[in-house]
Scaffold this motif. Structure first.
Motif, mmCIF file in Angstrom:
data_model
loop_
_atom_site.group_PDB
_atom_site.id
_atom_site.type_symbol
_atom_site.label_atom_id
_atom_site.label_comp_id
_atom_site.label_asym_id
_atom_site.label_seq_id
_atom_site.Cartn_x
_atom_site.Cartn_y
_atom_site.Cartn_z
ATOM 1 N N LYS A 67 0.810 -1.209 0.000
ATOM 2 C CA LYS A 67 0.000 0.000 0.000
ATOM 3 C C LYS A 67 0.848 1.265 0.000
ATOM 4 O O LYS A 67 0.457 2.283 -0.579
ATOM 5 C CB LYS A 67 -0.941 -0.002 1.212
ATOM 6 N N GLN A 68 1.997 1.206 0.650
ATOM 7 C CA GLN A 68 2.847 2.393 0.694
ATOM 8 C C GLN A 68 3.335 2.767 -0.693
ATOM 9 O O GLN A 68 3.391 3.953 -1.053
ATOM 10 C CB GLN A 68 4.040 2.159 1.619
ATOM 11 N N ALA A 69 3.689 1.776 -1.505
ATOM 12 C CA ALA A 69 4.148 2.049 -2.872
ATOM 13 C C ALA A 69 3.033 2.697 -3.684
ATOM 14 O O ALA A 69 3.261 3.684 -4.400
ATOM 15 C CB ALA A 69 4.613 0.756 -3.536
ATOM 16 N N PHE A 70 1.818 2.148 -3.577
ATOM 17 C CA PHE A 70 0.678 2.711 -4.307
ATOM 18 C C PHE A 70 0.401 4.142 -3.861
ATOM 19 O O PHE A 70 0.162 5.031 -4.687
ATOM 20 C CB PHE A 70 -0.560 1.843 -4.085
ATOM 21 N N ARG A 71 0.451 4.365 -2.542
ATOM 22 C CA ARG A 71 0.219 5.716 -2.021
ATOM 23 C C ARG A 71 1.266 6.693 -2.524
ATOM 24 O O ARG A 71 0.954 7.821 -2.933
ATOM 25 C CB ARG A 71 0.246 5.691 -0.492
ATOM 26 N N ASP A 72 2.539 6.275 -2.531
ATOM 27 C CA ASP A 72 3.605 7.172 -2.957
ATOM 28 C C ASP A 72 3.510 7.501 -4.447
ATOM 29 O O ASP A 72 3.792 8.628 -4.860
ATOM 30 C CB ASP A 72 4.969 6.556 -2.641
ATOM 31 N N VAL A 73 3.124 6.519 -5.267
ATOM 32 C CA VAL A 73 2.902 6.795 -6.695
ATOM 33 C C VAL A 73 1.783 7.816 -6.869
ATOM 34 O O VAL A 73 1.908 8.768 -7.643
ATOM 35 C CB VAL A 73 2.575 5.506 -7.467
ATOM 36 N N LEU A 74 0.676 7.607 -6.149
ATOM 37 C CA LEU A 74 -0.459 8.525 -6.245
ATOM 38 C C LEU A 74 -0.075 9.928 -5.780
ATOM 39 O O LEU A 74 -0.351 10.921 -6.471
ATOM 40 C CB LEU A 74 -1.623 7.995 -5.406
ATOM 41 N N TYR A 75 0.570 10.033 -4.633
ATOM 42 C CA TYR A 75 0.987 11.336 -4.125
ATOM 43 C C TYR A 75 1.988 12.000 -5.076
ATOM 44 O O TYR A 75 1.934 13.213 -5.311
ATOM 45 C CB TYR A 75 1.622 11.195 -2.740
ATOM 46 N N GLY A 76 2.915 11.191 -5.611
ATOM 47 C CA GLY A 76 3.879 11.749 -6.553
ATOM 48 C C GLY A 76 3.196 12.319 -7.782
ATOM 49 O O GLY A 76 3.572 13.386 -8.274
ATOM 50 N N ALA A 77 2.192 11.593 -8.296
ATOM 51 C CA ALA A 77 1.433 12.097 -9.446
ATOM 52 C C ALA A 77 0.715 13.395 -9.092
ATOM 53 O O ALA A 77 0.664 14.332 -9.900
ATOM 54 C CB ALA A 77 0.439 11.045 -9.917
ATOM 55 N N ARG A 191 11.582 12.848 -4.636
ATOM 56 C CA ARG A 191 12.097 11.569 -4.144
ATOM 57 C C ARG A 191 12.720 11.723 -2.755
ATOM 58 O O ARG A 191 12.550 10.889 -1.872
ATOM 59 C CB ARG A 191 13.130 11.028 -5.138
ATOM 60 N N LEU A 192 13.479 12.814 -2.550
ATOM 61 C CA LEU A 192 14.112 13.060 -1.258
ATOM 62 C C LEU A 192 13.070 13.310 -0.172
ATOM 63 O O LEU A 192 13.145 12.753 0.929
ATOM 64 C CB LEU A 192 15.059 14.251 -1.381
ATOM 65 N N ILE A 193 12.103 14.157 -0.467
ATOM 66 C CA ILE A 193 11.071 14.502 0.515
ATOM 67 C C ILE A 193 10.248 13.278 0.897
ATOM 68 O O ILE A 193 9.932 13.051 2.071
ATOM 69 C CB ILE A 193 10.159 15.619 -0.032
ATOM 70 N N ALA A 194 9.905 12.457 -0.093
ATOM 71 C CA ALA A 194 9.073 11.281 0.159
ATOM 72 C C ALA A 194 9.866 10.131 0.749
ATOM 73 O O ALA A 194 9.303 9.279 1.449
ATOM 74 C CB ALA A 194 8.406 10.829 -1.138
ATOM 75 N N GLY A 195 11.166 10.065 0.459
ATOM 76 C CA GLY A 195 11.969 8.938 0.886
ATOM 77 C C GLY A 195 11.659 7.670 0.114
ATOM 78 O O GLY A 195 11.959 6.565 0.571
ATOM 79 N N SER A 196 11.057 7.818 -1.063
ATOM 80 C CA SER A 196 10.625 6.669 -1.857
ATOM 81 C C SER A 196 10.767 6.989 -3.335
ATOM 82 O O SER A 196 10.350 8.057 -3.788
ATOM 83 C CB SER A 196 9.173 6.310 -1.544
ATOM 84 N N ILE A 197 11.332 6.053 -4.081
ATOM 85 C CA ILE A 197 11.453 6.251 -5.517
ATOM 86 C C ILE A 197 10.091 6.228 -6.194
ATOM 87 O O ILE A 197 9.898 6.798 -7.274
ATOM 88 C CB ILE A 197 12.380 5.176 -6.131
ATOM 89 N N TRP A 198 9.098 5.587 -5.563
ATOM 90 C CA TRP A 198 7.760 5.535 -6.164
ATOM 91 C C TRP A 198 7.161 6.928 -6.308
ATOM 92 O O TRP A 198 6.355 7.178 -7.212
ATOM 93 C CB TRP A 198 6.841 4.656 -5.327
ATOM 94 N N ALA A 199 7.552 7.853 -5.440
ATOM 95 C CA ALA A 199 7.032 9.222 -5.525
ATOM 96 C C ALA A 199 7.514 9.909 -6.805
ATOM 97 O O ALA A 199 6.724 10.537 -7.518
ATOM 98 C CB ALA A 199 7.469 10.014 -4.300
ATOM 99 N N SER A 200 8.804 9.788 -7.109
ATOM 100 C CA SER A 200 9.311 10.408 -8.337
ATOM 101 C C SER A 200 8.798 9.673 -9.571
ATOM 102 O O SER A 200 8.619 10.281 -10.625
ATOM 103 C CB SER A 200 10.844 10.452 -8.337
#
Length: 273
Positions: A67-77, A191-200
């Motif tokens: 779920k964290q990966a999905f959330r980070d992709v959505l937030y990144g978008a 990516r830095l702010i989120a701490g996740s590559i899924w965000a970028s």
């Protein structure tokens, strides 16, 4: 630098092959060939370098799951879509821009879904894994994160500009180098702010899908009155505001100033026989 050169060679080889097969103009078969070819070559290369050359766990690249990966992709978008939507609305409201959509709702939905798959495979996942994943993560072991963001952006700009110059000539040098550097700086900050590559990845995905949907002619019948104004009111506005949106979505204070010494601890232990 080795990763950047290897990436450039993969993209050049695949695009030259697709051009030989389908011709110089972009088409669905050519887009699919580019996406499948680069994904099949670049992703295993990065994972192998991480696991066997650097002897680090794949998770060190920022590839969380579930779920964290999905959330980070959505937030990144959303870091791209929210300011871009506001900018485009302003452009339409003030009469700076006109957009005429001649495709049906079903055709638009189909085009968006197709582009999501192609952009994710060809650009968003592969390029982010290399530059905001592998290269960025290795840089943060020896440099402060903000310096890592700048250096990976310079490498990404070199990669993207070289690819365009080789395929389109020197006339695109200035335009593309500025575009790629700016995009990579913002994606690196997200990516830095989120701490996740899924965000970028989400940021990159939203940017490319919208640009190709509105400015391309291959997937939907959409006419924009002024491409420069469209880019200004969507992409440029989004680039300027994305990090602010990211700071609102991810509330933990990011580390801008300390190298990540903990990354060395992610190296898998060697076993002895």
């Amino acid at each position: 630098m080795v990763a950047t050169v290897g990436t450039l060679l993969i993209w050049l080889g695949v695009t030259q092959l697709s051009t030989a097969l389908w011709g110089p103009e972009m088409s669905l078969p050519k887009h699919v060939t580019n996406a499948v070819g680069t994904f099949a070559l670049a992703v295993p290369l990065v994972l192998a370098m991480c696991r066997y050359l650097d002897r680090r766990a794949i998770s060190s690249l920022g590839l969380t799951g579930g779920k964290q990966a999905f959330r980070d992709v959505l937030y990144g978008a959303l870091t791209w879509l929210i300011p871009a939507a506001i900018g485009m609305t302003a452009g339409l409201s003030f009469g700076w821009l006109e957009v005429r959509i001649e495709s049906s709702v079903a055709e638009i939905v189909g085009a968006v879904l197709l582009l999501v798959v192609l952009v994710f495979t060809y650009e968003a996942f592969s390029e982010e894994l290399i530059f905001r994943g592998y290269i960025y993560r290795n840089l943060t072991t020896v440099a402060t994160p903000w310096i890592a963001v700048v250096v990976q952006a310079l490498l990404f700009s070199t990669f993207g500009t070289a690819l365009w110059v080789i395929n389109n000539g020197w006339g695109v040098l200035f335009e593309r180098s500025i575009l790629f550097f700016g995009m990579a700086i913002v994606a690196g900050c997200v990516r830095l702010i989120a701490g996740s590559i899924w965000a970028s990845i989400g940021f990159h995905l939203a940017f490319q899908v919208i640009m190709q949907l509105f400015l391309g002619s291959h997937y939907a019948n959409i006419h924009v009155s002024n491409e420069s104004i469209f880019i200004l009111t969507t992409a440029v506005v989004a680039f300027c505001a994305a990090t602010t949106i990211a700071g609102m979505l991810w509330r933990e204070a990011p580390n801008w100033t300390k190298p990540d010494s903990a990354l060395a601890e992610t190296r898998p232990r060697r076993t002895t026989s």
